[in-house]
Design a protein around this motif. Structure first.
Motif, PDB file in Angstrom:
ATOM      1  N   SER A  31      33.269  44.172  40.593  1.00 18.27           N
ATOM      2  CA  SER A  31      33.846  44.892  40.255  1.00 18.27           C
ATOM      3  C   SER A  31      35.216  45.698  40.941  1.00 18.27           C
ATOM      4  O   SER A  31      36.326  45.446  40.256  1.00 18.27           O
ATOM      5  N   HIS A  32      35.158  46.191  42.302  1.00 21.69           N
ATOM      6  CA  HIS A  32      35.729  46.357  42.628  1.00 21.69           C
ATOM      7  C   HIS A  32      37.284  45.183  43.260  1.00 21.69           C
ATOM      8  O   HIS A  32      38.427  45.786  43.108  1.00 21.69           O
ATOM      9  N   LEU A  33      36.842  44.567  43.100  1.00 20.13           N
ATOM     10  CA  LEU A  33      38.059  42.830  43.271  1.00 20.13           C
ATOM     11  C   LEU A  33      38.475  43.412  42.374  1.00 20.13           C
ATOM     12  O   LEU A  33      39.584  42.247  42.302  1.00 20.13           O
ATOM     13  N   TYR A  34      38.941  43.431  41.343  1.00 16.83           N
ATOM     14  CA  TYR A  34      39.308  42.543  39.803  1.00 16.83           C
ATOM     15  C   TYR A  34      40.187  43.562  38.695  1.00 16.83           C
ATOM     16  O   TYR A  34      38.929  44.458  38.314  1.00 16.83           O
ATOM     17  N   ARG A  35      40.897  43.624  38.660  1.00 12.26           N
ATOM     18  CA  ARG A  35      41.244  45.285  37.393  1.00 12.26           C
ATOM     19  C   ARG A  35      41.024  44.682  36.228  1.00 12.26           C
ATOM     20  O   ARG A  35      40.509  45.209  35.092  1.00 12.26           O
ATOM     21  N   ASN A  36      40.820  43.248  35.779  1.00 10.37           N
ATOM     22  CA  ASN A  36      40.386  42.884  34.608  1.00 10.37           C
ATOM     23  C   ASN A  36      38.962  42.453  34.426  1.00 10.37           C
ATOM     24  O   ASN A  36      39.024  41.206  35.723  1.00 10.37           O
ATOM     25  N   PRO A  37      38.261  42.987  34.351  1.00 10.02           N
ATOM     26  CA  PRO A  37      36.767  42.745  34.399  1.00 10.02           C
ATOM     27  C   PRO A  37      36.226  41.573  33.864  1.00 10.02           C
ATOM     28  O   PRO A  37      35.400  41.142  34.032  1.00 10.02           O
ATOM     29  N   GLU A  38      37.220  40.699  32.850  1.00  8.61           N
ATOM     30  CA  GLU A  38      36.714  39.102  32.305  1.00  8.61           C
ATOM     31  C   GLU A  38      36.882  38.483  32.598  1.00  8.61           C
ATOM     32  O   GLU A  38      36.893  37.195  32.817  1.00  8.61           O
ATOM     33  N   LEU A  39      38.167  38.563  33.507  1.00  9.31           N
ATOM     34  CA  LEU A  39      38.591  37.135  34.600  1.00  9.31           C
ATOM     35  C   LEU A  39      37.316  36.144  35.246  1.00  9.31           C
ATOM     36  O   LEU A  39      37.611  34.684  35.042  1.00  9.31           O
ATOM     37  N   LEU A  40      36.558  37.069  36.117  1.00 10.97           N
ATOM     38  CA  LEU A  40      35.799  35.831  36.365  1.00 10.97           C
ATOM     39  C   LEU A  40      34.804  35.153  35.726  1.00 10.97           C
ATOM     40  O   LEU A  40      34.804  33.546  36.137  1.00 10.97           O
ATOM     41  N   GLY A  41      34.599  35.516  34.337  1.00 11.94           N
ATOM     42  CA  GLY A  41      33.479  35.097  33.155  1.00 11.94           C
ATOM     43  C   GLY A  41      34.081  34.468  32.730  1.00 11.94           C
ATOM     44  O   GLY A  41      33.887  33.139  32.447  1.00 11.94           O
ATOM     45  N   HIS A  42      35.136  34.614  32.408  1.00 16.13           N
ATOM     46  CA  HIS A  42      36.604  33.204  31.692  1.00 16.13           C
ATOM     47  C   HIS A  42      36.413  31.955  32.941  1.00 16.13           C
ATOM     48  O   HIS A  42      36.582  31.046  31.973  1.00 16.13           O
ATOM     49  N   GLN A 101      49.161  42.453  46.773  1.00 20.46           N
ATOM     50  CA  GLN A 101      48.619  43.186  48.305  1.00 20.46           C
ATOM     51  C   GLN A 101      47.548  44.589  48.282  1.00 20.46           C
ATOM     52  O   GLN A 101      48.721  45.645  48.830  1.00 20.46           O
ATOM     53  N   ASP A 102      46.792  44.649  47.160  1.00 19.25           N
ATOM     54  CA  ASP A 102      46.286  46.065  47.039  1.00 19.25           C
ATOM     55  C   ASP A 102      44.809  46.163  46.996  1.00 19.25           C
ATOM     56  O   ASP A 102      43.931  46.794  46.897  1.00 19.25           O
TER      57      ASP A 102
END
Length: 201
Positions: A31-42, A101-102
């Motif tokens: 969860s901490h790696l993605y600002r958009n939590p849906e991208l990995l599922g997409h 870079q964050d």
């Protein structure tokens, strides 16, 4: 807590996305790696039950869905469908972006959305199906991973599919060991991990 394996229902899709995120870091919470939590599922979960719902099964208990296996019986056909019907909307919604870079990795997944990554034809001759599997911690250690693979394998055999393949990262040795225990064999070593296959014929 009793748990059961059942076929995918459309109401499971949100849980599948959530579990994909919570297991997306070599089996741990990403969860901490993605600002958009849906991208990995997409990228790695959502298209499968949409394209081939009969090849998706879930682990359910009284808290909801605790795990899933998503697959397609025909990888080549699935990849054509994904290119024609799944990626175009996402490519428009998520244009390419630079690394902020964050420490977040949304840009990596967006790059995947815009890439073409077909599976090599020789693999598909013997192992035309492929899969992804994820279980939340509460459903691990109970044999449910093996049961999900066996459930999918039986379903694919009924459809005349001769083999099933998947890719696994070298950073996830527990998953590699699990796949070998349930019958997968190493087909190829790649820079990022291994291509494994399960004969079904």
């Amino acid at each position: 807590m009793p748990r059961s394996i059942r076929p995918f229902h459309p109401s499971d899709l949100g849980a599948i996305y959530r579990i994909c995120l919570l297991t997306g870091l070599a089996g741990g919470d990403s969860s901490h790696l993605y600002r958009n939590p849906e991208l990995l599922g997409h990228v790695y979960a959502g298209p499968y039950p949409v394209a081939d719902p009969s090849a998706t099964f879930v682990v359910a208990d009284d808290e909801g869905v605790a795990g899933y296996i998503v697959a397609t019986a025909d990888t080549a056909g699935f990849e054509r469908w994904r290119e024609e019907s799944w990626w175009p909307v996402l490519r428009e919604q998520f244009p390419p972006r630079d690394d902020p870079q964050d420490g977040t990795e949304d840009h990596v997944l967006v790059e995947r959305v815009h890439e073409r990554w077909p599976t090599d034809a020789p693999v598909l001759e013997r192992f035309p199906a492929h899969m992804h599997i994820d279980l939340l911690p509460r459903a691990q250690g109970e044999g449910l991973g093996r049961a999900l693979v066996e459930t999918l394998a039986a379903s694919l055999r009924e459809r005349g599919v001769p083999g099933l393949h998947l890719g696994v990262s070298k950073e996830n040795p527990g998953a590699i060991a699990f796949y070998h225990r349930v019958g997968f064999v190493t087909l190829e070593e790649l820079p990022w991990g291994y291509l494994l296959g399960l004969p079904l014929a």
